[in-house]
Design a protein around this motif. Structure first.
Motif, PDB file in Angstrom:
ATOM      1  N   VAL A 119       0.814  -1.213   0.000  1.00  0.00           N
ATOM      2  CA  VAL A 119       0.000   0.000   0.000  1.00  0.00           C
ATOM      3  C   VAL A 119       0.854   1.273   0.000  1.00  0.00           C
ATOM      4  O   VAL A 119       0.730   2.119  -0.894  1.00  0.00           O
ATOM      5  N   VAL A 120       1.729   1.413   0.992  1.00  0.00           N
ATOM      6  CA  VAL A 120       2.444   2.674   1.179  1.00  0.00           C
ATOM      7  C   VAL A 120       3.398   2.965   0.030  1.00  0.00           C
ATOM      8  O   VAL A 120       3.381   4.053  -0.560  1.00  0.00           O
ATOM      9  N   LEU A 121       4.240   1.990  -0.314  1.00  0.00           N
ATOM     10  CA  LEU A 121       5.223   2.233  -1.378  1.00  0.00           C
ATOM     11  C   LEU A 121       4.564   2.479  -2.737  1.00  0.00           C
ATOM     12  O   LEU A 121       4.942   3.430  -3.443  1.00  0.00           O
ATOM     13  N   PRO A 122       3.563   1.668  -3.160  1.00  0.00           N
ATOM     14  CA  PRO A 122       2.899   1.989  -4.435  1.00  0.00           C
ATOM     15  C   PRO A 122       2.196   3.346  -4.420  1.00  0.00           C
ATOM     16  O   PRO A 122       2.242   4.080  -5.409  1.00  0.00           O
ATOM     17  N   ALA A 123       1.537   3.658  -3.293  1.00  0.00           N
ATOM     18  CA  ALA A 123       0.859   4.955  -3.213  1.00  0.00           C
ATOM     19  C   ALA A 123       1.859   6.109  -3.293  1.00  0.00           C
ATOM     20  O   ALA A 123       1.608   7.136  -3.943  1.00  0.00           O
ATOM     21  N   THR A 124       3.002   5.952  -2.651  1.00  0.00           N
ATOM     22  CA  THR A 124       4.036   6.984  -2.720  1.00  0.00           C
ATOM     23  C   THR A 124       4.531   7.175  -4.140  1.00  0.00           C
ATOM     24  O   THR A 124       4.707   8.308  -4.609  1.00  0.00           O
ATOM     25  N   ALA A 125       4.751   6.064  -4.835  1.00  0.00           N
ATOM     26  CA  ALA A 125       5.221   6.160  -6.215  1.00  0.00           C
ATOM     27  C   ALA A 125       4.192   6.841  -7.112  1.00  0.00           C
ATOM     28  O   ALA A 125       4.535   7.682  -7.949  1.00  0.00           O
ATOM     29  N   VAL A 126       2.916   6.509  -6.928  1.00  0.00           N
ATOM     30  CA  VAL A 126       1.864   7.110  -7.754  1.00  0.00           C
ATOM     31  C   VAL A 126       1.774   8.609  -7.499  1.00  0.00           C
ATOM     32  O   VAL A 126       1.693   9.423  -8.442  1.00  0.00           O
TER      33      VAL A 126
END
Length: 490
Positions: A51-58
């Motif tokens: 959740v956190v890492l993909p959301a940060t990348a987006v």
């Protein structure tokens, strides 16, 4: 012999973070990384990975990647707001007695919907008008200008006038309350009435018949084949709420206004304040070009037209994706996507501003937004530090773009130390034609004129109504505004 001076606009302001990425992207990545570490310490590493890492990348991509001179986040907001107003039918504006406009007036649409006009007399005894945006506590005064840049003069005189124009802009930064200054130069076909009046004033009845005939034919030729060039400057000032409530801001403007238009004479601009009659005639002519002839007839006759600011708008207007339709005319507005990258001379914008044989109605609006003197100095230092970080952040060969940015920021620091002020420049171009079939040709001609001025123009897609209002130079600028629908309902 004097050589033309080479000028430079510098580069758009930007903040650099780690690894050459933008400062916003760096902050988002840092927050996401620390959030991921916190979840790891709490034993929720799987949630951090999924959740956190993909959301940060987006989020980092959305605020960093640019699409048509804007970030993905900005373009998404434009698309969303445009879809909302079309569903509500707010892309169509109808005024008059059978409309929803209060009082059946012909108010200006969009950004100018909630403005009001306040009349005043300056300290030199000249009438002027201030357009007040009461919720934002901003008042705009207007100067009608006659440009003398095409008169014969030496290069040294041109350099001196350009320097005086720079000093005039720097003066706006020193007060600290000037929001923007918009310079508008508009061209349109001449009606011939002003030339006819001038000829009638200089030709006497006792003149020879052949002389009177020659003057009459000359007036007819000039009235038909020579276009009219109109120009004005709109200065927007921010006031405190108490000053706006008791309208004492008009006293402040009446004192400062003569200093603004008298000092422009040193820059080759003959300026005088515009009263409500002249301002309404100018803005209403932009929205309803068919009214130009009767309005000019009244001006030549020395009679007021009787239109108030609340009736300066069009009777009908439609904001389409690529075109703004108003009272039977079609307009396209462009914004400056990229300023000249290299140095340029003082005559750079001549081709874009001058009348064009295939683009009969066109106006160019340059908006200058000064920084307060103290804020400008700190911004220059921040830009210079960021440029140094970007130039030295890689062990590889420094890119030419990073070197140019460092050079420009260093030059800005030196200019600031010598008394120059910092500001942001924007440019808008609007072309108007009654024939929708001529729009492709008009688009091509205007974009080529921009290319000739080393300016990259981009059509204001889904914002044609906003771009049209801004290019009118009526005191409203799009930065920091709400959406058009919200302002119209306010």
């Amino acid at each position: 012999m004097d050589e033309p001076i080479q000028y430079s606009l510098g580069q758009p302001p930007q903040r650099t973070g780690l690894g050459g990425f933008s400062l916003k992207a760096t902050i988002v990545v840092a927050i996401g990384f620390f959030g991921f570490l916190l979840l790891q310490l709490m034993g929720l590493g799987k949630l951090g990975f999924t959740v956190v890492l993909p959301a940060t990348a987006v989020v980092a991509v959305v605020i960093s990647v640019r699409w048509s001179s804007r970030t993905v986040a900005e373009m998404s907001q434009i698309l969303t707001e445009d879809a909302k107003r079309r569903r509500r039918g707010e892309d169509v504006y109808i005024s008059g007695g059978l409309s929803r406009v209060p009082g059946g007036r012909y108010r200006l649409p969009g950004l100018l919907a909630r403005t009001e006009a306040v009349r005043g007399v300056d300290s030199d005894g000249r009438d002027f008008v201030a357009v007040l945006d009461r919720p934002r506590r901003e008042a705009t005064v207007f100067l009608d200008c006659q440009l003398t840049g095409q008169t014969a003069m030496t290069q040294a005189e041109r350099n001196t006038m350009t320097a005086e124009w720079s000093r005039w802009l720097a003066m706006l930064s020193l007060s600290g309350d000037v929001v923007s200054a918009a310079v508008v130069v508009a061209t349109r076909p001449g009606t011939g009435q002003l030339v006819e009046k001038e000829v009638g004033a200089i030709v006497v009845d006792t003149a020879a018949p052949i002389a009177r005939r020659v003057m009459a034919e000359a007036a007819e030729y000039l009235g038909i084949h020579v276009p009219e060039v109109e120009s004005h400057i709109a200065i927007t000032v921010k006031f405190d709420g108490e000053v706006v409530a008791d309208e004492s801001f008009m006293g402040q403007l009446s004192t400062r206004l003569p200093g603004w238009y008298t000092s422009l004479g040193w820059a080759g601009i003959i300026a005088e304040p515009m009263d409500e009659d002249a301002l309404v005639s100018r803005i209403h002519g932009f929205y309803s070009p068919d009214s130009e002839f009767p309005l000019e007839s009244l001006r030549v006759a020395g009679e007021p037209h009787g239109l108030a600011w609340d009736d300066a708008g069009p009777s009908i207007a439609t904001a389409e994706k690529e075109v703004y339709f108003h009272d039977g005319w079609n307009s396209v507005t462009w914004e400056m996507r990229e300023a000249p990258r290299s140095t340029f001379e003082d005559m750079l914008l001549t081709g874009l501003i001058a009348p064009h044989s295939r683009v009969e109605r066109k106006r160019v609006c340059m908006v200058y937004r000064p920084f307060e003197a103290g804020a400008g100095a700190s911004r220059v230092e921040q830009e210079h530090r960021d440029a140094m970080v970007a130039a030295n952040s890689s062990k590889k060969i420094t890119s030419a773009k990073a070197e140019m940015r460092l050079e420009h920021t260093e030059a800005a620091r030196r200019a600031q130390a010598r008394g120059a002020q910092l500001g942001r420049y924007s440019l808008f171009v609007t072309a108007t034609t009654p024939n929708a079939e001529a729009l492709p040709r008009v688009r091509h001609d205007v974009e080529q004129l921009g290319a000739g001025a080393s300016i990259r123009l981009a059509s204001m897609r889904r914002q044609q109504d906003t771009g049209f209002a801004v290019s009118c130079g009526a005191g409203q600028v799009p930065w920091g505004k709400e959406t058009t629908s919200q302002m119209a309902a306010a």
